[in-house]
Write a protein that holds these residues in place. Sequence first.
Motif, PDB file in Angstrom:
ATOM      1  N   ARG A 108       0.840  -1.198   0.000  1.00 66.78           N
ATOM      2  CA  ARG A 108       0.000   0.000   0.000  1.00 66.78           C
ATOM      3  C   ARG A 108       0.877   1.250   0.000  1.00 66.78           C
ATOM      4  N   GLY A 165      -2.228   3.821   3.753  1.00 63.71           N
ATOM      5  CA  GLY A 165      -2.748   2.747   2.918  1.00 63.71           C
ATOM      6  C   GLY A 165      -4.134   2.243   3.290  1.00 63.71           C
ATOM      7  N   SER A 197      -5.309   3.159  -0.155  1.00 64.53           N
ATOM      8  CA  SER A 197      -4.803   2.088  -1.019  1.00 64.53           C
ATOM      9  C   SER A 197      -5.592   0.803  -0.827  1.00 64.53           C
ATOM     10  N   TYR A 216       1.137  -5.470   2.435  1.00 61.90           N
ATOM     11  CA  TYR A 216       1.929  -4.847   3.499  1.00 61.90           C
ATOM     12  C   TYR A 216       1.918  -3.317   3.348  1.00 61.90           C
ATOM     13  N   GLU A 217       2.248  -2.665   4.453  1.00 63.40           N
ATOM     14  CA  GLU A 217       2.482  -1.227   4.399  1.00 63.40           C
ATOM     15  C   GLU A 217       3.872  -0.974   3.814  1.00 63.40           C
ATOM     16  N   THR A 263       5.986   1.044   4.720  1.00 65.31           N
ATOM     17  CA  THR A 263       6.956   1.331   5.778  1.00 65.31           C
ATOM     18  C   THR A 263       7.729   0.077   6.197  1.00 65.31           C
ATOM     19  N   GLY A 287       4.094   2.394  -2.219  1.00 64.99           N
ATOM     20  CA  GLY A 287       4.266   0.962  -2.374  1.00 64.99           C
ATOM     21  C   GLY A 287       4.925   0.609  -3.696  1.00 64.99           C
TER      22      GLY A 287
END
Length: 311
Positions: free
Chosen positions: A57, A61, A65, A85-86, A88, A116
Amino acid sequence: MIDRRRMVVLAALGLLALSTGMAVASPPKLKPAAVAPAAPPPAPAEPLPPPKIYLFRGAMGPFFSTGMDRLGEKLTQAGFSADVYEFTLCRLIGNRAIASYKETPAPIVLIGHSMGGLCSIVISEMAAKENIPISLVITIDPAHATGDVPLNVERFINIFLSDSVLGGGDVVAVPGFRGHYASYDLKENARVSHINIEKSDDIHRQILDMVTQLPRIQAQAQAGAVPLRYLVPGDSLVELWDSGMRLPVRRGDTMESIAAANRVPLWSLAQSNSLPENAQLTPGQSIIVPRHLTPPEPAAAMATPTTPSRR
């Protein structure tokens, strides 16, 4: 008298030959030449294991997202290993993906929206340092800061809005890139914005088709793959080609007939070859035609939310 002497002489010669071992032996029978065993047929190519898909994302997100979650659900329902997943967690997930590949090699697919998308390129660069190939990378309106596509990526697709502030990453490949590359700028589509571009059901369908066929399309030779870059007309469907191929013009060919024969829109031929749509062609001339991974559905339409705003 003469005949009797001749018979005596012949008999004596025969006895002499027998006693001295000089009798002429019949020629030995030749053994048939040994036939080399036929080489066993080559073993069929081992089918590739199903790909492992990592989706990322963008910023915030869970709010902006959510299309990545929907895409992840569709891939999971189709039987694939797909996790969202994020961005980050980019390097953490990248290290996990690399470790997983080293333990059990399987095609890696990276799909990212906004930041992402940047993360997908970062992980590709991490894998390149470990000599690990990335089978497919799809970036959806990635951030402007997104890096170049590294050499270990076999297929790359960028779907973006060049006038987007939050995204707008016009991602290019590093010099010497030999993989399949296609870039789609959707800025002329008024229905698409940074916060709904990743929610297109039609794009999701095409991505699912690509991933499903990945074990087969991965074997396509990269030699001769021509990069594609398009500014997609606002009223056109989004057809995700993986790259272009060069075809010779035959006598009687026209831009329209070539487009119809290859099931691609006329505008794509015009842009690929920097020619007007009514250009006169010469037999033997080379023309670039986009290559389908999967044939598009004639009635397919790009389904996006009606959100009019661009952010």
